[in-house]
Design a protein around this motif. Structure first.
Motif, PDB file in Angstrom:
ATOM      1  N   THR A   1       0.843  -1.197   0.000  1.00 61.40           N
ATOM      2  CA  THR A   1       0.000   0.000   0.000  1.00 61.40           C
ATOM      3  C   THR A   1       0.877   1.245   0.000  1.00 61.40           C
ATOM      4  OG1 THR A   1      -1.702  -1.166   1.268  1.00 61.40           O
ATOM      5  CG2 THR A   1      -1.838   1.240   1.220  1.00 61.40           C
TER       6      THR A   1
ATOM      7  N   ILE B   1      -2.057   2.645  -7.796  1.00 61.14           N
ATOM      8  CA  ILE B   1      -1.658   3.792  -6.969  1.00 61.14           C
ATOM      9  C   ILE B   1      -1.955   5.075  -7.743  1.00 61.14           C
ATOM     10  CG2 ILE B   1       0.280   5.010  -5.894  1.00 61.14           C
ATOM     11  CD1 ILE B   1       1.575   2.316  -5.365  1.00 61.14           C
TER      12      ILE B   1
ATOM     13  N   SER C   1      -1.870   9.237  -6.756  1.00 58.55           N
ATOM     14  CA  SER C   1      -1.606  10.212  -5.700  1.00 58.55           C
ATOM     15  C   SER C   1      -2.469  11.461  -5.793  1.00 58.55           C
ATOM     16  CB  SER C   1      -0.126  10.636  -5.750  1.00 58.55           C
ATOM     17  OG  SER C   1       0.130  11.443  -6.896  1.00 58.55           O
TER      18      SER C   1
ATOM     19  N   PHE D   1      -3.882   9.275  -0.360  1.00 59.80           N
ATOM     20  CA  PHE D   1      -3.720   7.828  -0.283  1.00 59.80           C
ATOM     21  C   PHE D   1      -4.675   7.221   0.735  1.00 59.80           C
ATOM     22  CE2 PHE D   1       0.627   9.143  -1.670  1.00 59.80           C
ATOM     23  CZ  PHE D   1       0.579   8.533  -2.909  1.00 59.80           C
TER      24      PHE D   1
ATOM     25  N   ASP E   1      -5.218   2.456  -2.685  1.00 56.14           N
ATOM     26  CA  ASP E   1      -3.911   2.621  -3.317  1.00 56.14           C
ATOM     27  C   ASP E   1      -3.010   1.440  -2.940  1.00 56.14           C
ATOM     28  OD1 ASP E   1      -4.024   5.353  -4.643  1.00 56.14           O
ATOM     29  OD2 ASP E   1      -4.682   5.829  -2.610  1.00 56.14           O
TER      30      ASP E   1
END
Length: 515
Positions: free
Chosen positions: A164, A189, A191, A195, A199
């Motif tokens: 993660t 993931i 950004s 988060f 993610d």
């Protein structure tokens, strides 16, 4: 049996006998047959495995395959119907060595009845007269090829490791995503919105996978990730946290004692035993693998990696079409989770014999009353495979030494090359979401010219990947031929036919002989 100089002889005793000794798989109550009983129900993960089970089991088994004839075991998504077949099975056979997409194995572990043997056939191949080789990957990218990896084991049925992202320090956004075989991106993931638990992604123990890393601006990025183990019974244990640094755009500036990785193959990895996050890299010259502490390595994403957001709507999460991005590419289209050993062992007929011996042993354990049938069927099939092995070796021996080179769409033919004296000159896979550069196309053409490759090979179930290979082959005036790797199709329905086709096609296309 006769042998070409390219082969290592099969152990004679193993080739003539079927071993039915107990193996280390889980135990279950023996299946009892009677006049009114149905056949032993077997679920196999692939059509190739299902065919091998039918050859050994005969009328005493009822076999279904999770991955259909045309499917790709590296990426197939199992259905509720597949889960129902597994739940009804008395034995479940998988290939193992991380051939199957992790979702398939998770489905098997979640749905198989308690005590049902789950047999990863290739993971005991050497005990049954077979052999395994390392998986060689060399995609020749112009920039760093960066994946994720897990090292070490995790106790518990169906266990895996979840990684993660928990923080990012940098001038722009980071997207880590995988592009499937249909060209659709799947983000792990992102950004842009902070988060949280979404993610993240999972990998089985001792696995590696390919992904795209896309950065929106040049500069220095520091990504912090943490790992934890997860098992099917809901248990979870933290196993490490670390921060990885990227230099995006321009020439990287590293502190003394820091290793800069700017080419070749590397992984952001988690060690389940040491509970640490680090980067591991492979030396393409020696094959040696090196671990780098997270705070002592810098991953370079140079201006040579600068691309633009694709036009397709599916990529809007990256920004407006044409917006600049710095991308470390996924390299292999579709989910491609694997370990260090090549799982495509059946492409050597001697290994198919080892599969048959292991299958006979496991069927006998599940159904002791069928022992004589399984031994008789296996002995017949081993003899047929002996003859097939001779036939394949004889056909491939007709190929001149300077033409014994394979260029394919998939790294599935290492065993075929190793067993029968061929060379894997390259496998061609598209970089997802972008056209190959002129330099990449020229490099492929140059490989074909310099190695004087008379033909290139595509797999029927991966035909959609082959556009670049077909175009370059046409430009170079070489043939495009067909090999079967992971699956069958409407023309080829069984293992023996598949290998006969492969041998005949290789001889026809590389040596000019007729089928």
């Amino acid at each position: 049996m006769s042998r070409t100089p390219f082969r290592t002889p099969i152990r004679a005793a193993a080739a003539l006998a079927v071993t039915v000794a107990a193996s280390v798989t889980g135990c279950t109550a023996p299946h009892q047959h009677g006049a009114s009983d149905s056949a032993l129900k077997v679920s196999a993960t692939t059509a190739i495995l299902a065919d091998l089970v039918r050859q050994v089991g005969g009328d005493r088994v009822d076999v279904t395959s999770v991955v259909p004839h045309h499917g790709d075991p590296h990426s197939y998504e199992p259905s509720p119907g597949d889960a129902a077949k597994v739940a009804a099975a008395d034995v479940v056979f998988s290939n193992g060595l991380l051939l199957e997409e992790p979702g398939i194995l998770k489905m098997v572990h979640s749905n198989a009845r308690k005590g049902t043997p789950k047999v990863a056939v290739a993971e005991q191949l050497e005990q049954h007269g077979g052999s395994v080789i390392k998986l060689e990957e060399d995609l020749g990218l112009d920039v760093l090829w960066l994946g994720w990896a897990v090292e070490g084991e995790v106790a518990g049925d169906g266990s895996h490791v979840r990684t993660t992202a928990v923080g990012l320090d940098g001038p722009g956004d980071l997207h880590v995503y995988l592009t499937d075989t249909l060209g659709t991106p799947q983000t792990s993931i992102d950004s842009t919105d902070g988060f949280d638990t979404k993610d993240s992604f999972t990998l089985p123990p001792e696995a590696h996978t390919h992904v795209n890393w896309a950065f929106s601006r040049p500069g220095t990025y520091r990504l912090t990730v943490e790992g934890k183990t997860e098992t099917l019974d809901g248990q979870s244990t933290p196993i490490g946290r670390g921060t990885i640094t990227f230099a995006v755009g321009g020439a990287p500036t590293a502190a003394p004692g820091t290793t800069v990785l700017d080419a070749g193959h590397a992984d952001v990895a988690i060690d389940t035993a040491a509970k640490s996050v680090y980067v591991r890299s492979d030396d393409p010259a020696t094959g040696k693998r090196t671990r780098h502490a997270a705070d002592q390595v810098l991953l370079s994403v140079p201006d040579a990696a600068k691309e633009q957001v694709p036009q397709e709507e599916a990529f809007r999460f990256l920004g407006a079409p044409g917006t600049p991005l710095w991308v470390l590419p996924q390299a292999v289209l579709g989910k491609h989770v694997h370990g260090d050993l090549d799982p495509h062992a059946w492409e050597d007929v001697a290994n198919a014999q080892a599969y048959a011996r292991r299958i006979a042993a496991e069927l006998t354990k599940a159904d002791p009353a069928g022992k004589a049938t399984y031994e008789r069927n296996a002995a017949r099939y081993l003899k047929q495979l002996d003859e097939l092995d001779d036939e394949v070796a004889r056909r491939l021996a007709t190929i001149p030494a300077d033409a014994r080179k394979l260029i394919t769409t998939h790294d599935a033919f290492g065993y075929l090359a190793h067993a029968y004296g061929l060379e894997v000159a390259g496998f061609v896979v598209p970089v997802p979401s972008q056209e190959p550069s002129a330099a990449e196309v020229e490099r492929l053409g140059r490989t074909i010219r310099e190695k004087r490759v008379p033909a290139v090979f595509v797999e029927p179930n991966l035909a959609a990947r082959a556009n670049v290979l077909r175009r370059v082959a046409a430009d170079e005036g070489v043939a495009v031929c067909t090999l079967y790797g992971d699956s069958f199709d409407d023309r080829v329905h069984d293992y023996v036919s598949m290998m006969r086709h492969n041998a005949a096609e290789l001889a026809r296309c590389l040596a000019g002989t007729k089928k």
